[in-house]
Write an enzyme that holds these catalytic residues in place. Structure first.
Site, PDB file in Angstrom:
ATOM      1  N   GLY A  17       0.795  -1.213   0.000  1.00 10.15           N
ATOM      2  CA  GLY A  17       0.000   0.000   0.000  1.00 10.15           C
ATOM      3  C   GLY A  17       0.832   1.269   0.000  1.00 10.15           C
ATOM      4  CG  HIS A  18      -1.457   4.776   0.337  1.00 12.84           C
ATOM      5  ND1 HIS A  18      -1.476   5.461   1.523  1.00 12.84           N
ATOM      6  CD2 HIS A  18      -2.669   4.175   0.232  1.00 12.84           C
ATOM      7  CE1 HIS A  18      -2.648   5.308   2.116  1.00 12.84           C
ATOM      8  NE2 HIS A  18      -3.396   4.521   1.345  1.00 12.84           N
ATOM      9  N   GLY A  19       2.703   4.602   0.894  1.00 10.47           N
ATOM     10  CA  GLY A  19       3.475   5.080   2.034  1.00 10.47           C
ATOM     11  C   GLY A  19       4.185   4.010   2.829  1.00 10.47           C
TER      12      GLY A  19
ATOM     13  N   GLY B  83       1.226   2.988   5.051  1.00 10.78           N
ATOM     14  CA  GLY B  83       1.955   3.557   6.171  1.00 10.78           C
ATOM     15  C   GLY B  83       2.699   2.572   7.038  1.00 10.78           C
TER      16      GLY B  83
END
Length: 358
Positions: free
Chosen positions: A247-249, A267
């Protein structure tokens, strides 16, 4: 390739060739498992391997073995060509590179490729059929791009990389040197970011970067999302299996290994050398310490300490999980015993007895 020629190469490798047989130098045309190897093939045996017994029945022409006297004596008795290695599996991997060398695509651009005007190509780049490359993209020397790859604009690719058929790199992808992206993998796609409003979900623009440091390998069908701001970063030397979602980050350290169907929510942070087995799920903003290991199907929330081995859902220390798993099969009998104890306590509380009731 003669066995002696192969050993000469392996002695310069990392596996550590300690000693070899004398007087036997078969021509090797390939490699196989002990059970399937023939007289012109190489095989190997690891220390403590349960297949030790199969060495005696193997028809392999040569074998790589650990430093065990009984194995040397057995290989001699079987008249096999052998080499004692500090790490037979690593030696076998190095041998495979020699026995089955990868083809080197010819440098150049296929006539059907579509390349924008503002693209920088390094020396020796190979671009296959129907590749599409957008503006403001830089591709380093000796990178190989196989047929059907799509590279959006604003992408940076280092030297000596390989992008397999139909891989996709979205804007903001930064690929280091010697990276491999396998077929149908997607790097830099928009992260799953939406803001709830009275009118429904409002899309959060995903303007960040995805950075693959040097030596990263991304398996078939895996996806690595870019964040709204900042970056998603995969540490150098990390190996990602097929069908992994990052996922993002997310940030991973160096040398991580992520097996098939791992899912890592936005995250999350992974330290160096983290190993996640198949179907492990990592929750949003979870933190996993260096060298931690999660066994198959673990669900990680919160924090995992450095060096810890966890299992289960929610993930708990592996040894505790093993005890819980052993107790699980005994629950029906334990429940039966509990019901009997409750009857006994109830009977004694009322002044009776189980025998009298019967």
């Amino acid at each position: 390739m003669r066995f002696s020629q192969l050993i000469a190469v392996l002695k310069n490798g990392d596996a550590g060739v300690l000693s070899t047989s004398e007087g036997r130098d078969p021509e090797l045309r390939g490699a196989a498992s002990l059970e399937r190897a023939t007289a012109d093939q190489l095989s190997f045996l690891e220390k403590g391997n349960a297949l030790v017994g199969s060495l005696e029945s193997s028809e392999a022409g040569a074998v790589l073995i650990p430093d065990q006297q009984e194995l040397r004596e057995l290989a001699e008795r079987l008249q096999l060509a052998w080499a004692v290695c500090g790490d037979p599996r690593l030696a076998f991997a190095e041998a495979l590179e020699q026995l089955h060398p990868k083809p080197s695509p010819q440098a150049g651009i296929h006539a059907s490729a579509v390349i924008a005007d503002r693209v920088q190509l390094g020396a020796g780049v190979s671009i296959g059929a129907r590749v599409c490359i957008g503006d403001d993209t830089r591709i380093g020397p000796r990178t190989v791009i196989h047929p059907g790859v799509v590279i959006y604009g604003n992408v940076d690719i280092g030297e000596g990389c390989e992008l397999h058929a139909n891989a996709v790199l979205h804007p903001g992808s930064r690929i280091g040197d010697r990276c491999v992206v396998h077929s149908n993998a997607v790097v830099g796609s928009e992260g799953f970011g939406f803001v709830p409003t009275a009118k429904g979900w409002r899309k959060m623009p995903q303007t960040g970067l995805v950075v693959l440091e040097d030596g990263v390998e991304v398996g078939c069908g895996s996806t690595i999302d870019r964040p709204s701001v900042g970056e998603t970063r995969i540490g150098s030397g990390t190996k990602i299996d097929n069908l992994v979602q990052i996922g993002h980050g997310v940030v991973t350290g160096r040398g991580c290994a992520l097996a098939s169907q791992v899912g890592i929510a936005g995250g999350a942070q992974l330290g160096h050398g983290v190993i996640l087995a198949g179907q492990v799920g990592v929750a949003n903003r979870a933190v996993i310490g260096d060298r931690a290991i999660a066994s198959s199907k673990s669900g990680i929330h919160g924090e995992v300490a450095a060096g810890e081995v966890v299992s289960g859902y929610p993930a708990i220390p592996n040894r505790l999980w093993l005890r819980c798993s052993a107790a699980f099969s005994k629950l029906p009998e334990m429940a039966k015993q509990l019901r009997e104890l409750k009857k006994q306590v109830s009977s004694e509380a009322t002044g009776g007895s189980i025998e009298a009731d019967q």
